[in-house]
Design a protein around this motif. Structure first.
Motif, PDB file in Angstrom:
ATOM      1  N   TRP A 123      -3.423  -3.391  11.722  1.00  0.00           N
ATOM      2  CA  TRP A 123      -4.348  -2.791  10.276  1.00  0.00           C
ATOM      3  C   TRP A 123      -2.678  -1.946   9.588  1.00  0.00           C
ATOM      4  N   ASN A 124      -2.492  -1.134  10.263  1.00  0.00           N
ATOM      5  CA  ASN A 124      -1.221  -0.332   9.897  1.00  0.00           C
ATOM      6  C   ASN A 124       0.064  -0.499   9.297  1.00  0.00           C
ATOM      7  N   ALA A 125       0.412  -1.574  10.170  1.00  0.00           N
ATOM      8  CA  ALA A 125       1.288  -2.319   9.469  1.00  0.00           C
ATOM      9  C   ALA A 125       1.155  -3.356   8.384  1.00  0.00           C
ATOM     10  N   TYR A 126      -0.113  -3.366   8.293  1.00  0.00           N
ATOM     11  CA  TYR A 126      -0.268  -4.580   6.729  1.00  0.00           C
ATOM     12  C   TYR A 126      -0.355  -3.026   5.577  1.00  0.00           C
ATOM     13  N   LEU A 127      -0.771  -2.138   6.237  1.00  0.00           N
ATOM     14  CA  LEU A 127      -0.625  -0.504   4.933  1.00  0.00           C
ATOM     15  C   LEU A 127       0.899   0.181   4.598  1.00  0.00           C
ATOM     16  N   ASP A 128       1.366  -0.688   5.912  1.00  0.00           N
ATOM     17  CA  ASP A 128       2.985  -0.350   5.952  1.00  0.00           C
ATOM     18  C   ASP A 128       3.842  -0.933   4.541  1.00  0.00           C
ATOM     19  N   GLU A 129       3.248  -2.410   5.350  1.00  0.00           N
ATOM     20  CA  GLU A 129       4.255  -3.133   4.454  1.00  0.00           C
ATOM     21  C   GLU A 129       2.923  -3.854   2.570  1.00  0.00           C
TER      22      GLU A 129
END
Length: 120
Positions: free
Chosen positions: A101-107
């Motif tokens: 989820w955090n990777a998605y938000l960063d992307e």
């Protein structure tokens, strides 16, 4: 690999709750499931071909279709329905929720997309 004993779709909160035979329980938002769809449309044929999904904050699931004894196909209300979610993949999505989820938000941030909150 644990097998789910219960799938509960909470339409109002847009969450799929999955209980596994080993006692593990995950509550996975529909948006999360949609942006990490295992379909080639999303994942491509290699990690370099993965397509960032934007504007999926309000996506829901219309239907859950069993695929044999090993998976389900999730029919999203944005008409996406080509991903086959194996029990193993759903378990991995649950275990890796916070990091993914955090990777998605960063992307999204790196792509210049401002994620709309459900209240907006």
């Amino acid at each position: 690999m644990p097998i789910p004993i219960e799938l509960s779709l909470h339409r109002h909160s847009r969450v799929l709750e999955i209980a596994y035979e080993d006692g593990t329980r995950f509550k996975l938002p529909c948006e999360y499931l949609r942006v990490y769809s295992p379909s080639a449309d999303v994942q491509g044929h290699s990690p370099d071909e993965r397509v960032l999904q934007v504007g999926k904050e309000q996506v829901g699931i219309d239907k859950i279709e069993p695929i044999g004894h090993y998976a389900v196909c999730l029919h999203f209300d944005d008409e996406h329905n080509t991903g086959i979610y194996s029990w193993e993949y759903l378990y991995r999505l649950g275990n890796e929720y916070e990091a993914r989820w955090n990777a998605y938000l960063d992307e999204l941030k790196q792509a210049g997309h401002v994620r709309k909150t459900l209240d907006a």
